[in-house]
Design an enzyme around this catalytic site. Structure first.
Site, short mmCIF file in Angstrom:
data_model
loop_
_atom_site.label_atom_id
_atom_site.label_comp_id
_atom_site.label_asym_id
_atom_site.label_seq_id
_atom_site.Cartn_x
_atom_site.Cartn_y
_atom_site.Cartn_z
N HIS A 99 1.36 -0.18 -9.88
CA HIS A 99 1.59 -1.49 -9.27
C HIS A 99 0.46 -1.85 -8.33
O HIS A 99 -0.10 -0.99 -7.64
CB HIS A 99 2.93 -1.53 -8.54
CG HIS A 99 3.14 -0.38 -7.60
ND1 HIS A 99 3.54 0.87 -8.04
CD2 HIS A 99 2.99 -0.28 -6.26
CE1 HIS A 99 3.64 1.69 -7.01
NE2 HIS A 99 3.30 1.02 -5.90
N HIS A 101 -0.48 -3.99 -5.09
CA HIS A 101 0.09 -4.68 -3.93
C HIS A 101 -0.79 -5.89 -3.58
O HIS A 101 -2.02 -5.79 -3.59
CB HIS A 101 0.07 -3.78 -2.68
CG HIS A 101 0.97 -2.59 -2.74
ND1 HIS A 101 2.17 -2.54 -2.09
CD2 HIS A 101 0.83 -1.40 -3.37
CE1 HIS A 101 2.74 -1.34 -2.29
NE2 HIS A 101 1.94 -0.64 -3.06
P1 AMP Z 1 3.66 2.67 -3.35
O1 AMP Z 1 3.77 3.44 -2.07
O2 AMP Z 1 2.28 2.08 -3.57
O3 AMP Z 1 4.18 3.45 -4.54
O4 AMP Z 1 4.58 1.41 -3.15
C1 AMP Z 1 5.87 1.29 -3.65
C2 AMP Z 1 6.41 -0.01 -3.09
O5 AMP Z 1 7.56 -0.37 -3.84
C3 AMP Z 1 6.80 0.06 -1.62
O6 AMP Z 1 6.04 -0.88 -0.87
C4 AMP Z 1 8.28 -0.29 -1.64
O7 AMP Z 1 8.68 -1.08 -0.54
C5 AMP Z 1 8.42 -1.05 -2.95
N1 AMP Z 1 9.75 -1.01 -3.55
C6 AMP Z 1 10.49 0.08 -3.83
N2 AMP Z 1 11.67 -0.29 -4.39
C7 AMP Z 1 11.66 -1.65 -4.48
C8 AMP Z 1 12.57 -2.61 -4.96
N3 AMP Z 1 13.76 -2.28 -5.50
N4 AMP Z 1 12.23 -3.92 -4.90
C9 AMP Z 1 11.04 -4.28 -4.36
N5 AMP Z 1 10.13 -3.41 -3.89
C10 AMP Z 1 10.43 -2.10 -3.94
#
Ligand code: AMP
Ligand code: ZN
Length: 139
Positions: A99, A101
């Site tokens: 993903h 950001h």
């Molecule tokens: P990373 O640390 O780059 O893997 O980021 C994962 C991101 O996913 C974090 O910023 C979380 O807040 C976000 N996240 C996890 N679960 C959800 C969800 N159900 N809906 C929206 N964002 C999410």
């Protein structure tokens, strides 16, 4: 992938606040934002690592993320945005579906990436570059 939380979001099994969708990518608000509007752009196909995402999809992710960043600046009255991608546990990847950001930023938003700046010892830089180049495959 059935156990993947982001695949479940794409399939509508887990709710999300959609920002954009096309045949290749899906974008939605991060549930725990750095700043309000913080968005995640993901490939619809499950890929743990960004390195396996097909070129067309990866390019679309970058394009969509940049456009979302511009929309944020204009409509959320922000001054800039960061694009951030964590690939692997060591890099801080928590959700194992790649993903990108998009983080809206304000001049005075009081958020600081702890970005350190090392110095290369004399003569080390060229060797490091050679190692990376020797394993680089761009097809
Ligand atoms: P990373 O640390 O780059 O893997 O980021 C994962 C991101 O996913 C974090 O910023 C979380 O807040 C976000 N996240 C996890 N679960 C959800 C969800 N159900 N809906 C929206 N964002 C999410
Ligand atoms: Zn997935």
């Amino acid at each position: 992938m059935s156990s993947c939380i982001f695949c479940k979001i794409i399939n509508g099994e887990i709710p999300s606040t959609k920002i954009y969708e096309d045949e290749l990518v899906y974008a939605f608000l991060d549930i725990s934002p750095i700043n309000f509007g913080h968005t995640l752009v993901i490939p619809k196909e499950h890929h743990e690592s960004a390195s396996t995402i097909p070129e067309e999809t990866a390019g679309r992710m970058f394009k969509v993320a940049s456009r979302i960043g511009i929309a944020m600046k204009r409509e959320l009255d922000m001054d800039g945005y960061n694009l951030h991608l964590a690939d692997g546990l060591a890099a801080g990847q928590v959700v194992m579906h790649a993903h990108l950001h998009v983080v809206p930023r304000g001049v005075e938003d009081d958020f600081h990436w702890n970005w350190r700046q090392l110095a290369y010892p004399e003569g080390k830089m060229a060797g490091i570059a050679e190692k990376i180049i020797s394993k680089l495959k761009i097809s």
